[in-house]
Design a protein around this motif. Structure first.
Motif, short mmCIF file in Angstrom:
data_model
loop_
_atom_site.label_atom_id
_atom_site.label_comp_id
_atom_site.label_asym_id
_atom_site.label_seq_id
_atom_site.Cartn_x
_atom_site.Cartn_y
_atom_site.Cartn_z
N MET A 179 35.39 -7.64 33.29
CA MET A 179 34.62 -6.64 32.60
C MET A 179 33.16 -6.82 32.99
O MET A 179 32.62 -7.92 32.95
CB MET A 179 34.82 -6.80 31.09
N THR A 180 32.50 -5.74 33.34
CA THR A 180 31.10 -5.82 33.74
C THR A 180 30.22 -6.08 32.53
O THR A 180 30.64 -5.91 31.39
CB THR A 180 30.67 -4.52 34.43
N ALA A 181 28.99 -6.48 32.81
CA ALA A 181 28.07 -6.82 31.72
C ALA A 181 27.75 -5.60 30.86
O ALA A 181 27.66 -5.69 29.64
CB ALA A 181 26.79 -7.41 32.28
N ASP A 182 27.58 -4.43 31.52
CA ASP A 182 27.29 -3.22 30.75
C ASP A 182 28.45 -2.82 29.87
O ASP A 182 28.27 -2.40 28.73
CB ASP A 182 26.92 -2.06 31.69
N ARG A 183 29.64 -2.94 30.41
CA ARG A 183 30.83 -2.58 29.63
C ARG A 183 31.02 -3.56 28.46
O ARG A 183 31.37 -3.16 27.37
CB ARG A 183 32.05 -2.58 30.53
N HIS A 184 30.79 -4.84 28.71
CA HIS A 184 30.89 -5.86 27.66
C HIS A 184 29.88 -5.57 26.55
O HIS A 184 30.21 -5.64 25.37
CB HIS A 184 30.66 -7.24 28.26
N ARG A 185 28.66 -5.24 26.93
CA ARG A 185 27.62 -4.93 25.95
C ARG A 185 27.99 -3.69 25.15
O ARG A 185 27.77 -3.63 23.94
CB ARG A 185 26.30 -4.72 26.68
N TYR A 186 28.57 -2.69 25.81
CA TYR A 186 28.98 -1.46 25.13
C TYR A 186 30.10 -1.75 24.13
O TYR A 186 30.08 -1.24 23.00
CB TYR A 186 29.44 -0.43 26.16
N VAL A 187 31.07 -2.57 24.51
CA VAL A 187 32.19 -2.90 23.61
C VAL A 187 31.68 -3.67 22.40
O VAL A 187 32.06 -3.38 21.25
CB VAL A 187 33.28 -3.69 24.38
N VAL A 188 30.80 -4.65 22.62
CA VAL A 188 30.25 -5.42 21.51
C VAL A 188 29.44 -4.51 20.59
O VAL A 188 29.55 -4.59 19.36
CB VAL A 188 29.39 -6.60 22.02
N SER B 68 25.48 -12.78 18.21
CA SER B 68 25.10 -14.20 18.21
C SER B 68 26.34 -15.08 18.34
O SER B 68 26.30 -16.13 18.98
CB SER B 68 24.37 -14.56 16.92
N LEU B 69 27.44 -14.66 17.71
CA LEU B 69 28.67 -15.44 17.80
C LEU B 69 29.26 -15.41 19.20
O LEU B 69 29.87 -16.37 19.64
CB LEU B 69 29.69 -14.91 16.80
N LEU B 70 29.09 -14.28 19.89
CA LEU B 70 29.65 -14.14 21.23
C LEU B 70 28.68 -14.57 22.33
O LEU B 70 29.03 -14.56 23.50
CB LEU B 70 30.08 -12.68 21.47
N GLY B 71 27.44 -14.90 21.95
CA GLY B 71 26.45 -15.30 22.94
C GLY B 71 25.90 -14.14 23.74
O GLY B 71 25.36 -14.33 24.81
N ALA B 72 26.01 -12.93 23.21
CA ALA B 72 25.53 -11.74 23.91
C ALA B 72 24.07 -11.47 23.54
O ALA B 72 23.55 -11.99 22.56
CB ALA B 72 26.39 -10.54 23.55
N ASP B 73 23.41 -10.63 24.35
CA ASP B 73 22.06 -10.21 24.04
C ASP B 73 22.08 -9.34 22.78
O ASP B 73 23.03 -8.62 22.52
CB ASP B 73 21.45 -9.42 25.19
N ASP B 74 21.00 -9.43 22.03
CA ASP B 74 20.95 -8.72 20.76
C ASP B 74 19.76 -7.78 20.76
O ASP B 74 18.65 -8.16 21.12
CB ASP B 74 20.82 -9.75 19.63
N ALA B 75 19.97 -6.55 20.32
CA ALA B 75 18.91 -5.56 20.26
C ALA B 75 17.88 -5.90 19.19
O ALA B 75 16.75 -5.43 19.24
CB ALA B 75 19.49 -4.17 20.01
N LEU B 76 18.26 -6.70 18.20
CA LEU B 76 17.34 -7.06 17.13
C LEU B 76 16.43 -8.22 17.51
O LEU B 76 15.54 -8.59 16.76
CB LEU B 76 18.12 -7.41 15.85
N ALA B 77 16.65 -8.81 18.67
CA ALA B 77 15.80 -9.86 19.25
C ALA B 77 15.62 -11.05 18.33
O ALA B 77 14.51 -11.50 18.05
CB ALA B 77 14.45 -9.30 19.68
N PHE B 78 16.73 -11.59 17.85
CA PHE B 78 16.68 -12.80 17.04
C PHE B 78 16.24 -13.97 17.92
O PHE B 78 16.61 -14.05 19.08
CB PHE B 78 18.05 -13.12 16.44
N ASP B 79 15.44 -14.88 17.35
CA ASP B 79 15.06 -16.05 18.12
C ASP B 79 16.16 -17.10 18.05
O ASP B 79 17.22 -16.88 17.47
CB ASP B 79 13.70 -16.60 17.66
N ARG B 80 15.90 -18.26 18.64
CA ARG B 80 16.94 -19.28 18.76
C ARG B 80 17.42 -19.78 17.40
O ARG B 80 18.62 -19.95 17.17
CB ARG B 80 16.39 -20.45 19.59
N TRP B 81 16.49 -20.00 16.47
CA TRP B 81 16.87 -20.53 15.16
C TRP B 81 17.60 -19.48 14.32
O TRP B 81 18.52 -19.81 13.57
CB TRP B 81 15.64 -21.06 14.43
N GLN B 82 17.19 -18.24 14.46
CA GLN B 82 17.89 -17.17 13.75
C GLN B 82 19.31 -17.02 14.28
O GLN B 82 20.24 -16.81 13.50
CB GLN B 82 17.11 -15.87 13.88
N ARG B 83 19.47 -17.13 15.58
CA ARG B 83 20.81 -17.05 16.16
C ARG B 83 21.68 -18.22 15.69
O ARG B 83 22.87 -18.06 15.42
CB ARG B 83 20.73 -17.02 17.69
#
Length: 158
Positions: free
Chosen positions: A1-10, A73-88
């Protein structure tokens, strides 16, 4: 699965979880607020039972919405809300409460009595939702402070 498709599914799963959780939560709160009062001839057993099951649906709906927020955060994907390391990390801990609470609750329910395990799992869900709520307030406060600093810097000309 490509990165864009993975991001879309998540993102799709996340949107469905959050939307469904919010709709069910609002529906339960609305049904609680419009529930007729118990008649004087009954002991209120049916009303109490509806509050019990409604509360369980309410907690599970909040858990679904919280899980939707914590999912990247659970899947280790990029987040649109831009949580920092401690928030993740906090969101990952909340996910651990969801899953770990279920496993511990199931084991407790099988070893003792089922209602104790269910109660333990519901307490873990409530704690996880509180952690997710605190992280969202934390992130919202960061966004507010950043916007305020930019506004002050723009007014002072810095």
């Amino acid at each position: 699965m490509t990165a864009d498709r993975h991001r879309y599914v998540v993102a799709t799963i996340r949107a469905v979880l959050v939307f469904t959780g919010v709709v069910v939560t609002v529906g339960v709160l609305y049904s609680f607020s419009t529930m007729p009062t118990a008649s004087s001839s009954s002991a209120g057993f049916v009303r109490g039972l509806s509050y019990l099951f409604g509360s369980v649906f309410f907690i599970l709906a909040l858990a679904g919405a919280g899980l939707g927020i914590a999912l990247p955060s659970l899947l280790g994907a990029d987040d649109a809300l831009a949580f920092d390391r401690w928030q993740r990390r906090c969101l990952q801990g909340a996910g651990g409460l969801f899953v770990g609470g279920f496993v511990v609750g199931l084991a407790t329910g099988l070893l003792t009595e089922l209602q104790f395990g269910l109660l333990l799992w519901l307490v873990a869900i409530v704690l996880a939702v509180l952690v997710i709520s605190c992280v969202l307030v934390w992130r919202l406060f960061e966004v507010f402070v950043t916007a305020l600093v930019r506004l002050i810097a723009a007014e002072t000309g810095e």
